[in-house]
Each structure stands twice: as structure tokens, then as C-alpha cells.
Design a protein around this motif. Sequence first.
Motif, PDB file in Angstrom:
ATOM      1  N   ALA A 257       0.848  -1.208   0.000  1.00  0.00           N
ATOM      2  CA  ALA A 257       0.000   0.000   0.000  1.00  0.00           C
ATOM      3  C   ALA A 257       0.878   1.250   0.000  1.00  0.00           C
ATOM      4  O   ALA A 257       0.587   2.247  -0.663  1.00  0.00           O
ATOM      5  CB  ALA A 257      -0.926  -0.017   1.214  1.00  0.00           C
ATOM      6  N   VAL A 267      -8.778  -3.464  -1.261  1.00  0.00           N
ATOM      7  CA  VAL A 267      -8.100  -4.349  -0.322  1.00  0.00           C
ATOM      8  C   VAL A 267      -8.993  -5.529   0.069  1.00  0.00           C
ATOM      9  O   VAL A 267     -10.058  -5.346   0.655  1.00  0.00           O
ATOM     10  CB  VAL A 267      -7.687  -3.562   0.947  1.00  0.00           C
ATOM     11  N   ASN A 271     -10.781  -5.804   7.418  1.00  0.00           N
ATOM     12  CA  ASN A 271     -10.668  -4.338   7.366  1.00  0.00           C
ATOM     13  C   ASN A 271      -9.987  -3.726   8.604  1.00  0.00           C
ATOM     14  O   ASN A 271      -9.727  -2.523   8.635  1.00  0.00           O
ATOM     15  CB  ASN A 271     -12.027  -3.684   7.089  1.00  0.00           C
ATOM     16  N   PHE A 274      -6.916  -1.585   7.851  1.00  0.00           N
ATOM     17  CA  PHE A 274      -6.975  -0.217   7.327  1.00  0.00           C
ATOM     18  C   PHE A 274      -6.341   0.793   8.285  1.00  0.00           C
ATOM     19  O   PHE A 274      -5.835   1.819   7.856  1.00  0.00           O
ATOM     20  CB  PHE A 274      -8.422   0.172   7.012  1.00  0.00           C
ATOM     21  N   HIS A 275      -6.378   0.501   9.575  1.00  0.00           N
ATOM     22  CA  HIS A 275      -5.785   1.430  10.547  1.00  0.00           C
ATOM     23  C   HIS A 275      -4.300   1.633  10.226  1.00  0.00           C
ATOM     24  O   HIS A 275      -3.835   2.773  10.083  1.00  0.00           O
ATOM     25  CB  HIS A 275      -5.976   0.888  11.964  1.00  0.00           C
ATOM     26  N   MET A 277      -2.712   0.702   7.441  1.00  0.00           N
ATOM     27  CA  MET A 277      -2.520   1.154   6.045  1.00  0.00           C
ATOM     28  C   MET A 277      -2.680   2.664   5.935  1.00  0.00           C
ATOM     29  O   MET A 277      -1.927   3.320   5.223  1.00  0.00           O
ATOM     30  CB  MET A 277      -3.530   0.469   5.120  1.00  0.00           C
ATOM     31  N   LYS A 278      -3.667   3.206   6.662  1.00  0.00           N
ATOM     32  CA  LYS A 278      -3.880   4.665   6.597  1.00  0.00           C
ATOM     33  C   LYS A 278      -2.698   5.406   7.210  1.00  0.00           C
ATOM     34  O   LYS A 278      -2.311   6.473   6.741  1.00  0.00           O
ATOM     35  CB  LYS A 278      -5.163   5.038   7.355  1.00  0.00           C
ATOM     36  N   LEU A 286      -8.280   4.039   0.128  1.00  0.00           N
ATOM     37  CA  LEU A 286      -8.422   2.599   0.387  1.00  0.00           C
ATOM     38  C   LEU A 286      -9.890   2.200   0.286  1.00  0.00           C
ATOM     39  O   LEU A 286     -10.750   2.816   0.923  1.00  0.00           O
ATOM     40  CB  LEU A 286      -7.885   2.264   1.786  1.00  0.00           C
ATOM     41  N   GLU A 288     -12.624  -1.116   0.486  1.00  0.00           N
ATOM     42  CA  GLU A 288     -12.801  -2.522   0.885  1.00  0.00           C
ATOM     43  C   GLU A 288     -13.249  -3.359  -0.309  1.00  0.00           C
ATOM     44  O   GLU A 288     -14.180  -2.965  -1.012  1.00  0.00           O
ATOM     45  CB  GLU A 288     -13.895  -2.638   1.957  1.00  0.00           C
TER      46      GLU A 288
END
Length: 361
Positions: A257, A267, A271, A274-275, A277-278, A286, A288
Motif C-alpha cells: 500500500a 483491499v 478491514n 486499514f488502521h 494502512m492509513k 483505500l 474494501e
Amino acid sequence: MGGFEAVPTIPIVNAPVTAEVLARAAPMNEGERQQIIDRIKRLLREQDAVLVAHYYVHEDLQMIAEETGGFVSDSLDMARFGNEHSATTLVVAGVRFMGETAKILNPEKRVLMATLEAECSLDLQCPADRFIPFCDAHPDCTVVVYSNTSAEVKARADWVVTSGIAVQLARHLKERGERILWAPDRHLGSYIRQVTGADMVLWPGGCVVHEAFKAQALATLKQQHPEAAVLAHPESPAAVLELADVIGSTTQLINAARDLPQRVLIVATDNGIFHKMKQIAPTKLLIEAPTAGAGATCQSCAHCPWMAMNDLRGLVRVLERGDNEIRLDEEVRVKALRATGRMLEFAQSLKPAAAAKSSTA
Ligand code: 13P
Ligand code: SF4
């Protein structure tokens, strides 16, 4: 070998519904949340404990791990970190096999879990009393089990492996001319077989979260975002993996990412990822991967119900009471250590190659 292979029958797993798990928790206001976080941090310090969390658990637990000298990672690096850290107590925020792996590697340490209820469908679908006879029926195979298994299953294995190094291990075994009995995830197994051409017998398990991703709906989403790259965990079905640009462990997907040139990323994994990844790729959009669409029966909706059982209240309770300790039969642990220790040694042996590759890239 092209002969008929009897497929073992596996238990039906009735996974909890993630929304119901989350609804079980009483609401918490900001004052209470902050109080619990402070208390957890103090208890970790006082008890010489370190928090090791998976990317799929709630972001509050990830934040506490990182702010207190603990660690957030994929299952391979969770095992590595716990093994190398000097703390006398390891607190594992994740699912049971992660706590058991920590205990297999660190018998002298106290290993606590925020919850002991947190199972994994792969582990539940591969009980030792069915797996061991299956291995006995395949004496020509090297037994390779995914880390998402019980200590008893690891004790019967020649190798334990995680998604982060599974392809490399299969290549290594293929080069040695070994036939592989792979368990329990059939999607990851098929993917490894396809990439490496290794001769493999597969246990027919699956992850309830990743099996819910829908290829057709993903293809439609890709058409709507032709500029996007698709990142997928290899526990996803083959039809989803066919649409992916990057396939890898949770850490490998997070790194992708950050490193991919594409700004839009679809992705296909839990999920909870995502924390991180962000944090690591703040400029990326991003999205889902879809779990709805034709044939949808999604109960998890891209969030593992067992990972969702890890919460602040559970974590503070376990530190206050010292319960939820992982205990293993010593004979089983010693046997499981053989294959689990080999995993860490193999991962270590790959490091110089990985470093050389990146320095010549
Ligand atoms: P990773 O080893 O990639 O973190 O995967 C663990 C897992 O349970 C994925 O569902
Ligand atoms: Fe197991 Fe799937 Fe949950 Fe990972 S996401 S812990 S494989 S049930």
C-alpha cells in the motif's frame, strides 16, 4: 503423483457474527476509554509485560502496543517479536493460535490473552484427532501446517509456516524433491501450488472472513476504478486472487500500500488492516473489496469475529486478574517447538537474500 486422494471431512464451524460480537460490548464514553488505556499502560509497566497485537484488532489496542514498546504485525513477526523480547509476560491481542505460538516458543514466559474465546475457523476445521490420521495415511509427505492451527496439530508437523514465507518454503521443499501435505487453508495451499508447482495434498479448510470476498463484485468494482490496484491476502478464493495485483501476508500488503504507485487501492483482507494502512500510506484511497454480491452469505463482512473479541475491557481485566493464561501440555509443546522453531530459522535464513535483493533493485 496423479492418483486419487481421499479428501478428509472437516467439522462445520458456526462462526459468531461480527456485528453481534461488537454489539455485546456496553458503550464506553471517552473518559472511561482514556482511564482504561492509562490503566493498561500502567499495568503493562508494573508487570514487566509487553503487548503484541495483530493488525486486525481494534486500533486502540494497536495504539497501546506501539506506545508502550510492544509491537503490531503479521503472525510471523508477532512470533519473532515475542521470542526476542526480554519481557517476562507477553500479552497477545489476536486469536488463540497466536497466543499458543508465543507459548510454544517461550515456555518460561507468562503468555496472557485479552480473550481466550478468540478462535480461528482454520484452527477449528483442523482438529488433531482428524489431522493426525490423515498425516499417517500420507507417510510420503512432508507435513507443513499454517500457523493458524493448534499446538497439537503443530506437534504433528514437520514445518510451521505463515503466509509471509509460505511460497519460499514450498519452493525450498520442492527443490529437495519433497511432496507436501498442506493444512489447513485450501486457498492458500492452492495458491502456493500454483506459484511454485510443488506437489501438494491439501486439507480442505478455509477462513470465514476471506472466503466471503466475491470475485464477480470485485471485477465490477475494478471496472469502476480502472486506475486501482487490488491487494489480496492469499486466504482469499482463487477467483479473487486472479484479480489481484499484489498477494501477500498482512505486513506485505501494508508495505505494498505504501510502495505501489497507484493512489487507489482495493483491499481484500480483514478491514482491521486499514488502521495501519492509513498510517503508513496516508495519501492513498483505500476501498474494501466487496463481500456482498451474488451468493453473499457474509457474516463477518470483512472483519474477523474472533479478532473483534479483543477489546479494552478484556485487556485491562486480564492484566488485573492474570487470568486467560495460555497453558500447554509440555510434551505437546516440545513437539510443536520443533516445527515452529524451524519456521523462525527458515525466516531468518531468507533475510540476507531479501536484503541483497533490495540493495540491487
Ligand atoms: P498474517 O500472517 O498475514 O498476518 O495472517 C494471519 C491471519 O490470520 C490472516 O487471516
Ligand atoms: Fe482465522 Fe480468518 Fe480470523 Fe485470520 S481472519 S484469524 S484466518 S478466521
